[in-house]
Design a protein around this motif. Structure first.
Motif, PDB file in Angstrom:
ATOM      1  N   UNK A 235     -11.365   7.490  11.291  1.00 55.63           N
ATOM      2  CA  UNK A 235     -12.068   6.895  12.425  1.00 55.63           C
ATOM      3  C   UNK A 235     -11.854   5.393  12.333  1.00 55.63           C
ATOM      4  N   UNK A 236     -12.169   4.670  13.395  1.00 55.05           N
ATOM      5  CA  UNK A 236     -12.024   3.215  13.345  1.00 55.05           C
ATOM      6  C   UNK A 236     -12.853   2.638  12.195  1.00 55.05           C
ATOM      7  N   UNK A 237     -14.061   3.178  12.006  1.00 51.57           N
ATOM      8  CA  UNK A 237     -14.915   2.693  10.935  1.00 51.57           C
ATOM      9  C   UNK A 237     -14.364   2.987   9.562  1.00 51.57           C
ATOM     10  N   UNK A 238     -13.844   4.201   9.357  1.00 50.39           N
ATOM     11  CA  UNK A 238     -13.317   4.554   8.038  1.00 50.39           C
ATOM     12  C   UNK A 238     -12.053   3.765   7.720  1.00 50.39           C
ATOM     13  N   UNK A 239     -11.279   3.452   8.760  1.00 46.37           N
ATOM     14  CA  UNK A 239     -10.081   2.645   8.543  1.00 46.37           C
ATOM     15  C   UNK A 239     -10.468   1.245   8.071  1.00 46.37           C
ATOM     16  N   UNK A 240     -11.439   0.640   8.742  1.00 49.63           N
ATOM     17  CA  UNK A 240     -11.872  -0.708   8.359  1.00 49.63           C
ATOM     18  C   UNK A 240     -12.459  -0.700   6.951  1.00 49.63           C
ATOM     19  N   UNK A 241     -13.269   0.307   6.643  1.00 52.74           N
ATOM     20  CA  UNK A 241     -13.837   0.404   5.296  1.00 52.74           C
ATOM     21  C   UNK A 241     -12.726   0.536   4.246  1.00 52.74           C
ATOM     22  N   UNK A 242     -11.722   1.360   4.562  1.00 54.40           N
ATOM     23  CA  UNK A 242     -10.622   1.538   3.631  1.00 54.40           C
ATOM     24  C   UNK A 242      -9.823   0.267   3.433  1.00 54.40           C
ATOM     25  N   UNK A 243      -9.618  -0.474   4.506  1.00 56.07           N
ATOM     26  CA  UNK A 243      -8.877  -1.738   4.420  1.00 56.07           C
ATOM     27  C   UNK A 243      -9.615  -2.735   3.540  1.00 56.07           C
ATOM     28  N   UNK A 244     -10.920  -2.839   3.731  1.00 54.41           N
ATOM     29  CA  UNK A 244     -11.720  -3.747   2.911  1.00 54.41           C
ATOM     30  C   UNK A 244     -11.637  -3.352   1.441  1.00 54.41           C
ATOM     31  N   UNK A 245     -11.687  -2.066   1.181  1.00 56.54           N
ATOM     32  CA  UNK A 245     -11.609  -1.570  -0.198  1.00 56.54           C
ATOM     33  C   UNK A 245     -10.249  -1.913  -0.826  1.00 56.54           C
ATOM     34  N   UNK A 246      -9.195  -1.731  -0.048  1.00 55.23           N
ATOM     35  CA  UNK A 246      -7.852  -2.050  -0.553  1.00 55.23           C
ATOM     36  C   UNK A 246      -7.713  -3.547  -0.789  1.00 55.23           C
ATOM     37  N   UNK A 247      -8.230  -4.357   0.139  1.00 55.20           N
ATOM     38  CA  UNK A 247      -8.169  -5.809  -0.004  1.00 55.20           C
ATOM     39  C   UNK A 247      -8.848  -6.265  -1.294  1.00 55.20           C
ATOM     40  N   UNK A 517     -11.797  -6.924  14.347  1.00 59.04           N
ATOM     41  CA  UNK A 517     -10.631  -6.091  14.624  1.00 59.04           C
ATOM     42  C   UNK A 517     -10.685  -5.705  16.090  1.00 59.04           C
ATOM     43  N   UNK A 518      -9.754  -6.226  16.872  1.00 64.98           N
ATOM     44  CA  UNK A 518      -9.751  -5.963  18.302  1.00 64.98           C
ATOM     45  C   UNK A 518      -8.813  -4.820  18.641  1.00 64.98           C
ATOM     46  N   UNK A 519      -9.302  -3.950  19.492  1.00 61.16           N
ATOM     47  CA  UNK A 519      -8.421  -2.912  20.030  1.00 61.16           C
ATOM     48  C   UNK A 519      -8.008  -1.863  19.025  1.00 61.16           C
ATOM     49  N   UNK A 520      -8.744  -1.727  17.913  1.00 56.95           N
ATOM     50  CA  UNK A 520      -8.360  -0.718  16.926  1.00 56.95           C
ATOM     51  C   UNK A 520      -8.702   0.666  17.442  1.00 56.95           C
ATOM     52  N   UNK A 521      -7.687   1.445  17.717  1.00 57.90           N
ATOM     53  CA  UNK A 521      -7.893   2.835  18.069  1.00 57.90           C
ATOM     54  C   UNK A 521      -7.036   3.677  17.155  1.00 57.90           C
ATOM     55  N   UNK A 522      -7.428   4.908  16.990  1.00 55.62           N
ATOM     56  CA  UNK A 522      -6.662   5.819  16.148  1.00 55.62           C
ATOM     57  C   UNK A 522      -6.474   7.099  16.929  1.00 55.62           C
ATOM     58  N   UNK A 523      -5.235   7.499  17.067  1.00 52.91           N
ATOM     59  CA  UNK A 523      -4.944   8.694  17.846  1.00 52.91           C
ATOM     60  C   UNK A 523      -4.366   9.768  16.950  1.00 52.91           C
ATOM     61  N   UNK A 524      -4.965  10.945  17.011  1.00 50.37           N
ATOM     62  CA  UNK A 524      -4.493  12.064  16.198  1.00 50.37           C
ATOM     63  C   UNK A 524      -3.332  12.746  16.911  1.00 50.37           C
ATOM     64  N   UNK A 525      -2.858  13.804  16.322  1.00 48.32           N
ATOM     65  CA  UNK A 525      -1.678  14.484  16.849  1.00 48.32           C
ATOM     66  C   UNK A 525      -1.885  14.984  18.278  1.00 48.32           C
ATOM     67  N   UNK A 526      -3.146  15.245  18.663  1.00 45.67           N
ATOM     68  CA  UNK A 526      -3.397  15.723  20.019  1.00 45.67           C
ATOM     69  C   UNK A 526      -3.675  14.584  20.991  1.00 45.67           C
TER      70      UNK A 526
END
Length: 530
Positions: A235-247, A517-526
């Motif tokens: 999700x947009x939130x999980x992506x941001x959380x993951x990025x912060x963790x990696x940083x 983070x502007x315009x962060x969207x995540x699109x799955x295979x569908x």
């Protein structure tokens, strides 16, 4: 049902001095060979028959099927499990009439036309290749290449025909072969044919066992690519959380990032890497690559300055990084500018597996063979792709890695998910090497992601870092830092912007947070937004 996993092709002329052929064969079976093809190109019929009969006895002892190369008469005489024929040998239809019911027939294929013919002839399996150049056989047709095999495998969708990769496959390139040959429809090789790696070994049992280990690791997912598996729960939130963790991980662990990059931007890339908390090493000498691969956290290969010495280093560095299970970030700068660059990029991507390929729309279009977007040197011409989301997703599936398409809007895909980012500032395009710096940022964050994938957080919970998040993190670190730098009162233009950018990369790493983070969207295979 034959297990084609480790398909040994014999060649007595390759045996080490003093090594007995039959002893070598038995050791290879003990090591895990699952099927044997006996090939005797320069032997008279009587000797071939004697060798085949004794080989059959040994194979039967281990319940491993024996296939005879070319000679239907020998196969009949020894009651072999099958026959393998080439394009100039006996037609499959005639061989099928002569052989007993249930006898396996395989045929060598080098292109789509040969593959289509083999399928229509009703073969049981095809040998696709040559995957790599080889010295064990004179090649009368072009090398298919690792990435070319995947295109051929798609033709087998919906059939029961098995596929074996053949030609130049060795322990050092086996993992690249297995991963890189998977088609965009997820059709994988059923096995690999090996000749010299086992036959020319003084320890064939150990050689076969090591190959089996790689085969098993790949099929279980326990390999260099385990952090590249596509997932759908982003999700947009999980992506941001993951990025912060990696940083945070990059800052805390200071991973070494090996960079073979554009001479024009070496200093800028090194400064950006340091600012993020990683440690750069700019080494191009072939002799250093194996040692550096053991200690680095990630490798960046940027072809901006494609000189012979650097190119040789790129070929070896990528292979060494794959062997050490380290992320490889590839930047095919200006790939569409010349045939030389296109050829060099194809060779590199057939030599090792990239974890991330990063480029602008023109570069990635050239890599994909698309005419939808044109390039001028290192720049993109025109308005871009009509459907960039589908383009990056399809290219990620084709290349079996994460794709980063940089531009006013950045598109990042792992083949299932697509992240769309619209951060950044126009001043980034006014400084030398901003694209090269992006590669350094991605490599630094991929190194952090791999550290997380192998560790635990302070509460003892397993932390999952992956290459997809690493690529997103690298882009966000640069683009958000660019926005913050441009807002500073001391920034008057490109000349003052770059030092401010380095400052903000440094500050962002210490804040351990994301600005906006502007315009962060995540699109799955569908294609449904998360």
């Amino acid at each position: 049902m034959i297990d084609y996993s480790l398909y040994l092709v014999t060649g007595r002329e390759l045996l080490p001095q003093g090594q007995d052929y039959f002893d070598s064969l038995e050791q290879s079976l003990q090591g895990g060979v699952t099927v044997v093809q006996i090939r005797e190109k320069n032997t008279d019929t009587r000797e071939f028959l004697d060798v085949a009969l004794r080989s059959k006895v040994i194979c039967d002892r281990y319940n491993v099927p024996l296939i005879v190369n070319d000679r239907v008469d020998i196969a009949l005489a020894v009651q072999a499990a099958g026959v393998h024929v080439g394009q100039s040998d006996m037609p499959v239809s005639i061989a099928r009439k002569l052989l007993p019911r249930g006898t396996v027939i395989g045929v060598s294929c080098n292109n789509i036309q040969e593959l289509d013919k083999a399928v229509s002839d009703g073969v049981d399996y095809v040998g696709i290749g040559a995957v790599w150049s080889t010295t064990t056989k004179t090649l009368n047709k072009p090398v298919v290449g690792v990435r070319g095999v995947g295109e051929l495998l798609r033709k087998l969708d919906g059939t029961s025909v098995k596929a074996v990769g053949i030609g130049g496959i060795k322990l050092k390139n086996l993992l690249r072969t297995l991963h890189g040959t998977v088609s965009t429809t997820n059709r994988a090789l059923d096995g690999v044919a090996v000749v010299s790696e086992i036959v020319a070994s003084t320890r064939p049992r150990e050689a076969a066992a090591k190959l089996c280990e790689v085969l098993s690791a790949f099929r279980s997912g326990d390999s260099i690519f385990k952090a590249m598996r596509t997932r759908s729960e982003y999700t947009a939130g999980s992506v941001i959380d993951g990025v912060v963790q990696i940083m945070s991980c990059v800052r805390d662990h200071n991973p070494l990032v090996h960079q073979i990059t554009n001479n024009v931007s070496i200093a800028q890339s090194a400064n950006a890497t340091i600012a993020l908390g990683a440690s750069p090493i700019m080494a191009t000498t072939v002799q250093e690559m194996e040692d550096i691969s053991r200690i680095n956290g990630a490798l960046l290969v940027n072809i901006g300055t494609l000189v012979p010495t650097a190119y040789e280093g790129m070929v070896v560095a990528g292979s060494c990084a794959n062997a050490q299970k380290k992320p490889v970030v590839f930047d095919p700068v200006g790939v569409g500018a010349s045939h030389f660059r296109q050829s060099s990029v194809n060779t590199l991507l057939d030599s090792w597996q990239a974890s991330v390929i990063k480029g602008n729309a023109g570069e990635l279009a050239a890599l994909a063979g698309s005419n939808e977007v044109q390039s001028k040197g290192v720049d993109t011409i025109g308005s871009g792709f009509k459907d960039p989301v589908s383009f990056v997703r399809n290219l990620a599936r084709k290349e079996r890695c994460v794709i980063v398409m940089s531009g006013e809007i950045d598109y990042i895909s792992d083949g299932a998910n697509v992240a769309v980012l619209s951060n950044g500032h126009q001043l980034l395009g006014q400084i030398t090497g901003s694209g090269c710096i992006a590669g350094s940022c991605i490599a630094s964050h991929c190194a952090g992601a791999m550290i997380l994938a192998q560790g635990e957080d302070k509460e003892g919970k397993l932390v999952i870092g992956d290459i997809f998040l690493g690529a997103i993190g690298g882009i966000l670190a640069l683009t958000i830092s660019a926005e913050l730098a441009a807002l500073r009162e001391d920034v008057k233009g490109p000349g003052t912007f770059f030092p401010a950018l380095i400052d903000e990369l440094f500050n962002a790493a210490r804040r351990k947070c994301v600005h906006t983070v502007r315009g962060l969207t995540q699109k799955c295979a569908d294609d449904k937004p998360a």
